[in-house]
Design a protein around this motif. Sequence first.
Motif, PDB file in Angstrom:
ATOM      1  N   LEU A  16       0.823  -1.207   0.000  1.00  0.00           N
ATOM      2  CA  LEU A  16       0.000   0.000   0.000  1.00  0.00           C
ATOM      3  C   LEU A  16       0.857   1.256   0.000  1.00  0.00           C
ATOM      4  O   LEU A  16       0.491   2.261  -0.627  1.00  0.00           O
ATOM      5  CB  LEU A  16      -0.928   0.006   1.214  1.00  0.00           C
ATOM      6  N   ALA A  17       2.001   1.233   0.683  1.00  0.00           N
ATOM      7  CA  ALA A  17       2.872   2.406   0.697  1.00  0.00           C
ATOM      8  C   ALA A  17       3.447   2.671  -0.686  1.00  0.00           C
ATOM      9  O   ALA A  17       3.537   3.835  -1.124  1.00  0.00           O
ATOM     10  CB  ALA A  17       4.001   2.206   1.713  1.00  0.00           C
ATOM     11  N   ALA A  18       3.823   1.622  -1.403  1.00  0.00           N
ATOM     12  CA  ALA A  18       4.333   1.802  -2.764  1.00  0.00           C
ATOM     13  C   ALA A  18       3.254   2.374  -3.663  1.00  0.00           C
ATOM     14  O   ALA A  18       3.504   3.268  -4.486  1.00  0.00           O
ATOM     15  CB  ALA A  18       4.844   0.470  -3.308  1.00  0.00           C
ATOM     16  N   LEU A  38       6.305   9.660   2.021  1.00  0.00           N
ATOM     17  CA  LEU A  38       4.890   9.941   2.290  1.00  0.00           C
ATOM     18  C   LEU A  38       4.672  10.848   3.491  1.00  0.00           C
ATOM     19  O   LEU A  38       3.523  11.177   3.813  1.00  0.00           O
ATOM     20  CB  LEU A  38       4.142   8.618   2.515  1.00  0.00           C
ATOM     21  N   GLY A  39       5.749  11.239   4.181  1.00  0.00           N
ATOM     22  CA  GLY A  39       5.585  12.059   5.372  1.00  0.00           C
ATOM     23  C   GLY A  39       5.447  11.248   6.636  1.00  0.00           C
ATOM     24  O   GLY A  39       4.770  11.687   7.587  1.00  0.00           O
ATOM     25  N   PHE A  64       1.360   8.270   5.516  1.00  0.00           N
ATOM     26  CA  PHE A  64       0.854   7.032   4.908  1.00  0.00           C
ATOM     27  C   PHE A  64      -0.589   6.804   5.314  1.00  0.00           C
ATOM     28  O   PHE A  64      -1.459   6.524   4.476  1.00  0.00           O
ATOM     29  CB  PHE A  64       1.737   5.865   5.354  1.00  0.00           C
ATOM     30  N   GLU A  65      -0.861   6.945   6.601  1.00  0.00           N
ATOM     31  CA  GLU A  65      -2.225   6.753   7.089  1.00  0.00           C
ATOM     32  C   GLU A  65      -3.187   7.745   6.435  1.00  0.00           C
ATOM     33  O   GLU A  65      -4.327   7.394   6.094  1.00  0.00           O
ATOM     34  CB  GLU A  65      -2.244   6.904   8.604  1.00  0.00           C
ATOM     35  N   ALA A  66      -2.736   8.982   6.243  1.00  0.00           N
ATOM     36  CA  ALA A  66      -3.589   9.989   5.610  1.00  0.00           C
ATOM     37  C   ALA A  66      -3.959   9.588   4.187  1.00  0.00           C
ATOM     38  O   ALA A  66      -5.082   9.844   3.726  1.00  0.00           O
ATOM     39  CB  ALA A  66      -2.891  11.340   5.611  1.00  0.00           C
ATOM     40  N   ARG A  67      -3.031   8.971   3.481  1.00  0.00           N
ATOM     41  CA  ARG A  67      -3.325   8.492   2.126  1.00  0.00           C
ATOM     42  C   ARG A  67      -4.425   7.436   2.150  1.00  0.00           C
ATOM     43  O   ARG A  67      -5.302   7.410   1.276  1.00  0.00           O
ATOM     44  CB  ARG A  67      -2.063   7.909   1.492  1.00  0.00           C
ATOM     45  N   LEU A  68      -4.381   6.555   3.140  1.00  0.00           N
ATOM     46  CA  LEU A  68      -5.418   5.525   3.252  1.00  0.00           C
ATOM     47  C   LEU A  68      -6.753   6.131   3.652  1.00  0.00           C
ATOM     48  O   LEU A  68      -7.808   5.693   3.179  1.00  0.00           O
ATOM     49  CB  LEU A  68      -4.992   4.453   4.258  1.00  0.00           C
ATOM     50  N   THR A  87      -7.312   1.227   9.286  1.00  0.00           N
ATOM     51  CA  THR A  87      -5.874   0.968   9.361  1.00  0.00           C
ATOM     52  C   THR A  87      -5.171   2.063  10.152  1.00  0.00           C
ATOM     53  O   THR A  87      -5.400   3.251   9.929  1.00  0.00           O
ATOM     54  CB  THR A  87      -5.277   0.878   7.947  1.00  0.00           C
ATOM     55  N   GLU A  88      -4.314   1.643  11.090  1.00  0.00           N
ATOM     56  CA  GLU A  88      -3.576   2.571  11.951  1.00  0.00           C
ATOM     57  C   GLU A  88      -2.082   2.358  11.758  1.00  0.00           C
ATOM     58  O   GLU A  88      -1.563   1.267  11.994  1.00  0.00           O
ATOM     59  CB  GLU A  88      -3.935   2.354  13.420  1.00  0.00           C
TER      60      GLU A  88
END
Length: 301
Positions: A91-93, A152-153, A158-162, A170-171
């Motif tokens: 998911l990060a990629a 992603l910061g 990363f969480e903000a993108r999700l 997701t946490e």
Amino acid sequence: MRARLAVLPAFAVLLGGCSGAPTAPSPTTPVTSRAPSPASSPAVVPDPGFSALEQEFGARLGVYAVDTGSGRTVAHRADERFAYASTYKALAAAAVLDSGADLATPVRITDLVDYSPLTERHVGGTMTLGEVAEAAVTVSDNTAGNLLFDQLGGPEGFEARLRALGDTVTESARTEPGLNRWNPGEVDDTSSPRAFAADLRAYAVGDALDADDRDVFTGWLRGGTTGAEQIRAGVPAGWVVGDKTGHAGRYGNQDDVGVVWPSGGRAPWVVVVFSDRPGLDDESDPALVARATGLVVDALS
């Protein structure tokens, strides 16, 4: 580490089937919108044997799978929390691709963490951002995973993108290797099978990414080298699988998430299998994930 109560929020974005007649898209054909819409009455397949597998392996098993053509789903403990371990790297990629970042950007390789088989070859030098993302997904390089977080910061970015995908479950709190130090009942660095599947579906099958970026992402997934004994081992010969594994090294955690393209040009399936066991030093077993995938295949076929 942030202290949170282990309360699972309702995840508003469900993984129902698409309306209209099922199609048989290529791996790059979007079949969902950015935020997948729930079907009016999705066909949910009853437990095909997951409870028996839990008893056999002495494990807790979380499964969510959806046939994106028919909308049929298979679910077991789909809304319980599990440590996602290295599966986050997929998911990060995808989130880096979604950010519009230039994959040709050079990234300096300095601070290595344990298990960094590709980045360790470039210490003091650079890799492109695309090479970093590919290393994170295909060989689960941990330094590469941290570099994706940097892009992603951090975990918060990363969480903000999700969250932008509609994932309220997701946490993400820690980077490598700390994110693997999960204990039962904790919320940090966890997801549910249903929530994770929705994110993966949006990126790999839906239109959260444009077509070119989706091709790149699914290519990274199909190039994975760590999951031969898991989802890939549970599907029939000739089916195409793109996956990302996770293994925290404690509480028997063993995860695999992926997209399966059945033979015959049928629509892809999104499959998420999370598992853990009750003891801190309990061993994980990839065979549990493979067997669970086999039950998914039987149920959806």
